[in-house]
Design a protein around this motif. Structure first.
Motif, mmCIF file in Angstrom:
data_model
loop_
_atom_site.group_PDB
_atom_site.id
_atom_site.type_symbol
_atom_site.label_atom_id
_atom_site.label_comp_id
_atom_site.label_asym_id
_atom_site.label_seq_id
_atom_site.Cartn_x
_atom_site.Cartn_y
_atom_site.Cartn_z
ATOM 1 N N ARG A 34 0.878 -1.424 0.411
ATOM 2 C CA ARG A 34 0.234 0.257 -0.087
ATOM 3 C C ARG A 34 0.339 1.195 -0.007
ATOM 4 O O ARG A 34 1.856 1.389 0.914
ATOM 5 C CB ARG A 34 -1.044 0.151 1.193
ATOM 6 C CG ARG A 34 -2.200 -1.313 1.409
ATOM 7 C CD ARG A 34 -2.595 -0.453 3.030
ATOM 8 N NE ARG A 34 -3.925 -1.759 2.870
ATOM 9 C CZ ARG A 34 -5.117 -1.537 1.765
ATOM 10 N NH1 ARG A 34 -5.099 0.269 1.997
ATOM 11 N NH2 ARG A 34 -6.210 -1.694 2.361
ATOM 12 N N ALA A 35 0.645 1.928 -1.293
ATOM 13 C CA ALA A 35 1.288 3.426 -0.356
ATOM 14 C C ALA A 35 1.053 4.280 0.520
ATOM 15 O O ALA A 35 -0.020 4.129 1.420
ATOM 16 C CB ALA A 35 0.373 4.807 -1.440
ATOM 17 N N PRO A 36 2.588 5.176 1.341
ATOM 18 C CA PRO A 36 3.389 5.315 0.425
ATOM 19 C C PRO A 36 4.207 4.733 0.304
ATOM 20 O O PRO A 36 5.433 4.763 0.009
ATOM 21 C CB PRO A 36 3.683 7.089 1.281
ATOM 22 C CG PRO A 36 3.482 6.171 2.500
ATOM 23 C CD PRO A 36 2.115 5.501 2.610
ATOM 24 N N PHE A 37 4.310 2.557 0.350
ATOM 25 C CA PHE A 37 4.979 2.168 0.485
ATOM 26 C C PHE A 37 5.211 1.136 -0.657
ATOM 27 O O PHE A 37 5.809 0.372 -1.045
ATOM 28 C CB PHE A 37 5.243 0.712 2.077
ATOM 29 C CG PHE A 37 4.926 1.603 2.748
ATOM 30 C CD1 PHE A 37 6.056 2.319 3.656
ATOM 31 C CD2 PHE A 37 3.739 1.572 3.629
ATOM 32 C CE1 PHE A 37 6.164 3.403 4.821
ATOM 33 C CE2 PHE A 37 3.771 2.040 5.211
ATOM 34 C CZ PHE A 37 5.373 3.734 5.788
ATOM 35 N N GLY A 38 4.631 1.910 -1.542
ATOM 36 C CA GLY A 38 3.852 1.082 -2.343
ATOM 37 C C GLY A 38 3.109 2.422 -4.125
ATOM 38 O O GLY A 38 3.292 3.662 -3.847
#
Lengths: 309, 309
Positions: A34-38
């Protein structure tokens, strides 16, 4: 499968950008954090590295790296595998990847879904989160470029530099016939072997084979040296002749130099113990320019894959 | 300048891969570190990160992102600037970049040299080592995709998530007319501003404007909210009307949310002190769905740039 759709309805252009991105995230599944980690913000946020990092970038482009006979799932997997092979060549392991896609709007949704599902399956297998991407449009184009981040698996990163005159030259697996046999998309990147080799002090330099041994070996050759390859020793894929083994490319095997003074028998025994199912072959050694044995291959007679020709 | 060469002699295909790579390293000059820390091995080796990292990827593709009227030096610079703008949007700074080039063999050497020299000049300015790359061939294609690594400049990374109902919406610079004015390739990425904003606790969420405010603002809008933009306040480039300012895209400005309870006058004074030459405009606020003031823009009337159409 041809990447272009016959019906407008079944094309990515008909889907539109927003729905396409949502579909891609679905196809990637849990390999897409998931954003912000993707995917989903201006950048992806990655954890601090645990040590020195490795980075490489390689594409797959139609019809250069795949054609209608390669299943789209295999194209997605090939894209990641090619980059993993570069990490393997330095003894690294992957940490994260980003993907830049360039598509004609007529590309088929079915083709693209299979491409992403193949990429995702490969990413799960090798535990590579796909953390970011971009989609751009270009007429006639079906291509993707993947940037892979990684890290060393041990205290040393093996580079192409470091071989010396007299060192033995080894290759993993068999060479040639990669396109004909489907090896070019179904190969297993030599990550475990690369990590093991990076921990062996007698291994001095390493690279992976992508354009054919005859061309690639030059990058491993020490100054004032030349590779003396013995033709009878070259491990060839069934049906591949000497020229095919030297020049066809897309072998994705490792080639490396072992110190002349090392105990070769001991090294080869350790290899067989660690990798009983991965063939290892001593194919020659580095000699001084002008000192090429009469039995050795004259590499001037062979050219590997030439890009941009 | 048209990227295609009229004479075969002047094309990258005539140069061949090996000489082309040598030329690229010359053109990049000191922004290209030596292998294994740059181009020339299977991967590039990067120093360990100092903290969480940021990663983004964006392309430039002919004729979508540039045409014959954009000088090739500016195309190279634009490629890096676009990615820097993504880093700016999270308050980051760059650490390294890799470049994947996809070229028709008929691309002109002169064009490509200018492209790389423009990229290198921009990379020097922002201190971004170009550590790796790949060149692939595709008919009719002139495109490049750059993956940029970065890091946070302070304790916080600003994301698109975090704005709340009532928060004020600010934009930097002026909007619209980017293509017509040449702003789309000559803009200055808002790195300093982004880093400053990431340190201000009253700033809750941020992104950069690439597809037009009318489209991009949705990504910043809190759940059950809508952006109430006041048309009279929108900072427009000379010659740009309201529709242009909302929808043309490629503004590469920052849009961010400031907490409703913050002291707006104090915040704006601090901004003017830090950035006396960068315009800052409060353009509206986030309100509950259904509570849009009569004076506000109805965003349903405007669409930003749609990819893959």
């Amino acid at each position: 499968m041809n990447p272009f759709s016959k019906s407008r309805r079944e094309s990515v252009g008909a889907l539109g950008e927003e729905k396409l991105i949502a579909a891609i995230r679905r196809w990637l599944g849990r390999t897409s954090p998931r954003a912000p980690f993707g995917i989903g913000d201006d950048c992806a946020v990655l954890a601090p590295s645990r040590g020195p990092q490795l980075i490489t970038v390689d594409p797959v482009i139609y019809p250069r790296h795949f054609n209608d006979h390669v299943p789209p799932r295999a194209v997605g997997a090939k894209l990641l595998r090619r980059n993993l092979s570069d990490l393997a060549a330095m003894g690294g392991r992957p940490t994260a990847a980003v993907l830049a896609l360039t598509l004609d709007a007529r590309v088929s949704r079915r083709w693209l879904e299979a491409f992403y599902r193949g990429l995702a399956a490969c990413a799960r297998l090798y535990r590579v989160p796909i953390v970011g991407g971009d989609i751009a449009q270009a007429d006639g184009m079906v291509g993707a470029s993947l940037t892979l981040l990684g890290e060393a698996t041990g205290p040393r990163t093996l580079t192409r530099t470091g071989a010396r005159l007299g060192d033995a030259i080894y290759v993993t697996g068999v060479l040639g016939g990669s396109l004909r046999s489907g090896h070019h998309y179904s190969f297993t990147p030599r990550l475990k072997e690369g990590a093991w080799l990076a921990r062996r002090p007698e291994v001095r330099a390493m690279m992976d084979l992508s354009d054919g041994l005859a061309k690639d070996i030059h990058a491993l050759t020490p100054p004032r040296g030349v590779a003396a390859l013995e033709p009878a020793t070259l491990p060839r894929r069934s049906g591949a002749n000497l020229r095919a083994a030297l020049t066809e490319g897309e072998d994705y095997e490792l080639v490396f130099a072992v110190a002349a003074q090392a105990d070769a028998a001991h090294f080869e025994r350790a290899w067989r113990h660690a990798f009983p199912r991965t063939r290892l072959t001593r194919v020659g050694r580095f000699v001084r320019v002008g000192a090429l044995p009469a039995t050795a291959i004259d590499l001037a007679d062979y050219h590997g894959y030439e890009h941009l020709r």
